[in-house]
Design an enzyme around this catalytic site. Structure first.
Site, PDB file in Angstrom:
ATOM      1  N   HIS A   7     -54.991  19.133 -46.195  1.00 54.56           N
ATOM      2  CA  HIS A   7     -56.449  19.097 -46.292  1.00 54.56           C
ATOM      3  C   HIS A   7     -56.991  20.170 -45.359  1.00 54.56           C
ATOM      4  O   HIS A   7     -56.598  20.226 -44.209  1.00 54.56           O
ATOM      5  CB  HIS A   7     -56.949  17.728 -45.819  1.00 54.56           C
ATOM      6  CG  HIS A   7     -57.710  16.989 -46.865  1.00 54.56           C
ATOM      7  ND1 HIS A   7     -58.963  17.380 -47.245  1.00 54.56           N
ATOM      8  CD2 HIS A   7     -57.389  15.927 -47.604  1.00 54.56           C
ATOM      9  CE1 HIS A   7     -59.404  16.539 -48.185  1.00 54.56           C
ATOM     10  NE2 HIS A   7     -58.472  15.657 -48.415  1.00 54.56           N
ATOM     11  N   TYR A  65     -69.055  14.667 -45.681  1.00 54.24           N
ATOM     12  CA  TYR A  65     -69.971  14.137 -44.659  1.00 54.24           C
ATOM     13  C   TYR A  65     -71.393  14.276 -45.199  1.00 54.24           C
ATOM     14  O   TYR A  65     -71.889  15.393 -45.362  1.00 54.24           O
ATOM     15  CB  TYR A  65     -69.849  14.946 -43.358  1.00 54.24           C
ATOM     16  CG  TYR A  65     -68.514  14.836 -42.662  1.00 54.24           C
ATOM     17  CD1 TYR A  65     -67.657  15.925 -42.547  1.00 54.24           C
ATOM     18  CD2 TYR A  65     -68.110  13.628 -42.090  1.00 54.24           C
ATOM     19  CE1 TYR A  65     -66.431  15.820 -41.893  1.00 54.24           C
ATOM     20  CE2 TYR A  65     -66.889  13.521 -41.421  1.00 54.24           C
ATOM     21  CZ  TYR A  65     -66.055  14.621 -41.347  1.00 54.24           C
ATOM     22  OH  TYR A  65     -64.840  14.511 -40.685  1.00 54.24           O
ATOM     23  N   PRO A 121     -64.471   7.155 -34.728  1.00 53.66           N
ATOM     24  CA  PRO A 121     -63.629   7.701 -35.813  1.00 53.66           C
ATOM     25  C   PRO A 121     -64.173   8.973 -36.468  1.00 53.66           C
ATOM     26  O   PRO A 121     -63.577   9.497 -37.389  1.00 53.66           O
ATOM     27  CB  PRO A 121     -63.586   6.552 -36.823  1.00 53.66           C
ATOM     28  CG  PRO A 121     -64.841   5.800 -36.580  1.00 53.66           C
ATOM     29  CD  PRO A 121     -65.180   5.962 -35.127  1.00 53.66           C
ATOM     30  N   LYS A 175     -59.333  11.364 -34.612  1.00 51.39           N
ATOM     31  CA  LYS A 175     -58.397  11.916 -33.615  1.00 51.39           C
ATOM     32  C   LYS A 175     -57.494  10.877 -32.971  1.00 51.39           C
ATOM     33  O   LYS A 175     -56.555  11.223 -32.251  1.00 51.39           O
ATOM     34  CB  LYS A 175     -59.199  12.637 -32.529  1.00 51.39           C
ATOM     35  CG  LYS A 175     -59.786  13.954 -33.029  1.00 51.39           C
ATOM     36  CD  LYS A 175     -60.313  14.793 -31.916  1.00 51.39           C
ATOM     37  CE  LYS A 175     -60.753  16.143 -32.405  1.00 51.39           C
ATOM     38  NZ  LYS A 175     -59.643  16.972 -32.857  1.00 51.39           N
ATOM     39  N   TYR A 200     -61.786  20.573 -34.589  1.00 50.87           N
ATOM     40  CA  TYR A 200     -61.656  19.522 -35.616  1.00 50.87           C
ATOM     41  C   TYR A 200     -60.183  19.195 -35.866  1.00 50.87           C
ATOM     42  O   TYR A 200     -59.813  18.036 -35.995  1.00 50.87           O
ATOM     43  CB  TYR A 200     -62.312  20.031 -36.896  1.00 50.87           C
ATOM     44  CG  TYR A 200     -62.473  19.012 -37.996  1.00 50.87           C
ATOM     45  CD1 TYR A 200     -61.939  19.237 -39.253  1.00 50.87           C
ATOM     46  CD2 TYR A 200     -63.180  17.832 -37.792  1.00 50.87           C
ATOM     47  CE1 TYR A 200     -62.086  18.319 -40.286  1.00 50.87           C
ATOM     48  CE2 TYR A 200     -63.332  16.907 -38.816  1.00 50.87           C
ATOM     49  CZ  TYR A 200     -62.778  17.155 -40.065  1.00 50.87           C
ATOM     50  OH  TYR A 200     -62.936  16.239 -41.079  1.00 50.87           O
TER      51      TYR A 200
END
Ligand code: APR
Length: 404
Positions: free
Chosen positions: A83, A212, A304, A308, A401
């Site tokens: 991804h 998102y 969340p 991580k 990220y």
């Protein structure tokens, strides 16, 4: 413990007692056992529960490197999927951030955590690792000395006392290790003021990216789990029960917040799971208390928003394993002395980015109503504009990220 209990108490020992068979405890146990260290994992749940507990598996490149290094990544390479893209959906439209093509070109591997935990557990058992399921640790005692002990309760209620040289608390934020910390342990805690309704939908992913959705009605998230199951999140009114809305109403709300009318319908299906949780985070400082060490969620809990948690757990487990092996085979405690500071640097970096991401995705918490919320909303628009337009900002996002 009363005299009669004491007399009924069975006694066991290991050089290292590891509490918890999650990612942290299993990676630690594997590396210690492989180095010839006498260790045991004490896990309060059953083997079946440990192997089937559905959790996100969003593995960073560094985590894959660690698993590769120790021959633990076969399942991940066979069944995991790469991804490298996020899709932000806002009132100005949508934009895709191909973080896998930025910076060092780092991508995530999506591999459900229960599959990773099953791989780790199978490996640990195959190499002859000792583990006790259905065995709840009650307390860690005498951690300030060199012969700490762990009291446990077996399913039949029989108490057991494990003595050790070191104890590794990998039993999460509500485990016995945290309960046994001395008064001088510091817990930095923050509540982001946001609650999520987590949904596991029996439906293929609706996007080929992590979605998102930022909306005045609240955040919505989309994360592929497998080709047949997708994870959705809805920002949720704190205090409203998770089952308050029928499925239809939830899907309609997801459509609104993810602007399905503009960007295409969501694949609907039954919800296999619903769970509500507040986005809070904490860090224990220091991570070492004498002969007791914390790793994973026992060390720090992250919101969340940037997935991580498991990545930090694996990293801390490898660092702690190396330090314990040096101490027990070479008598060199340098790694153990430096463990807390080394891991706290990673933890605070992850906390900082996760906090930034949480503020980016959500309207101001209820407590900030009024002028604060309009200021926060303008700040958020500016951050999103910068993230959409600035290559430098996108490189910073990509590094944080997928970095740990
Ligand atoms: N005694 C023994 N075992 C315990 C006890 C106890 N008192 N309390 C909890 N446990 C076990 C739990 O049953 C669980 O199997 O400890 C384990 C902790 O595992 P995780 O919660 O997975 O924590 P960790 O290994 O730190 O992994 C951290 O992975 O679970 C994901 O995303 C999640 O951020 C989290 C990350």
């Amino acid at each position: 413990m009363t005299e009669s209990q004491n007399s009924r108490t069975s006694r066991e020992s290991a050089d290292v007692v590891v509490l918890g068979a999650g990612p942290a405890g299993l990676v630690l146990g594997i590396l210690l056992h492989a180095a010839g260290i006498d260790c045991v994992i004490l896990e309060r749940a059953s083997r079946t529960h440990v192997q089937t507990r559905a959790r996100a598996g969003f593995l960073a490149p560094n985590t894959v490197r660690i698993l590769d290094r120790h021959g633990l990544a076969d399942g991940l390479h066979r069944h995991g999927r790469r991804h490298g893209t996020c899709e932000f959906r806002t009132e100005e439209g949508r934009f895709r951030l191909d973080y896998g093509a930025l910076g060092q070109g780092a991508q995530h591997h999506v591999y459900p955590q229960q599959n990773l935990v099953t791989d780790l557990l199978t490996h640990y058992l195959d190499i002859g690792g000792r583990i006790r399921f259905d065995t709840e640790a009650l307390a860690v005692r005498d951690a300030d000395g060199t012969r700490p002990s762990v009291t446990t309760r077996a399913p039949d209620g029989r108490p057991t006392r494990w003595t050790a040289r070191y104890v590794a608390g990998c039993d999460g934020r509500h485990g016995a290790a945290r309960r046994s910390l001395p008064p001088d342990a510091v817990r930095h805690h923050h509540d982001h003021g946001v609650t999520w309704l987590g949904l596991l939908a029996e439906t293929p992913p609706s996007l080929d990216a992590v979605g998102y959705a930022i909306h005045d009605r609240g955040f919505a998230g989309h994360m592929a789990r497998t080709p047949e199951v997708t994870r959705y999140y809805l920002q949720w009114q704190r205090g409203v029960p998770a089952d308050a809305w029928p499925e239809q109403r939830i899907w309609d709300e997801l459509d609104v917040r993810m602007r399905a009318a503009d960007h295409g319908p969501l694949h609907r299906g039954a919800f296999l799971e619903r769970g509500m949780f507040d986005l809070t985070c904490d860090v224990i400082e220091p991570l070492r208390h004498g002969s007791l060490f914390l790793a994973g969620d026992a060390a720090s809990l992250l919101a969340p928003a940037a997935a991580k948690g498991a990545n930090l757990a694996v990293l801390e487990a490898e660092i702690l394993a190396g330090a314990l092996i040096d101490a027990m085979t070479l008598g060199d405690e340098g790694g153990l002395d430096g463990y807390s500071d080394q891991c706290l640097a990673y933890i605070w970096r992850a906390q900082e980015f996760t906090g930034w991401m949480t503020r980016l995705l959500h309207a101001a918490p209820d407590r900030d109503e009024g002028a604060g919320s309009s200021f926060h909303a303008a700040l958020r628009r500016s951050r999103l504009t910068s993230l959409r337009a600035s290559r430098i900002h996108q490189e910073w996002f990509a590094e944080n990220y997928v970095g740990v």
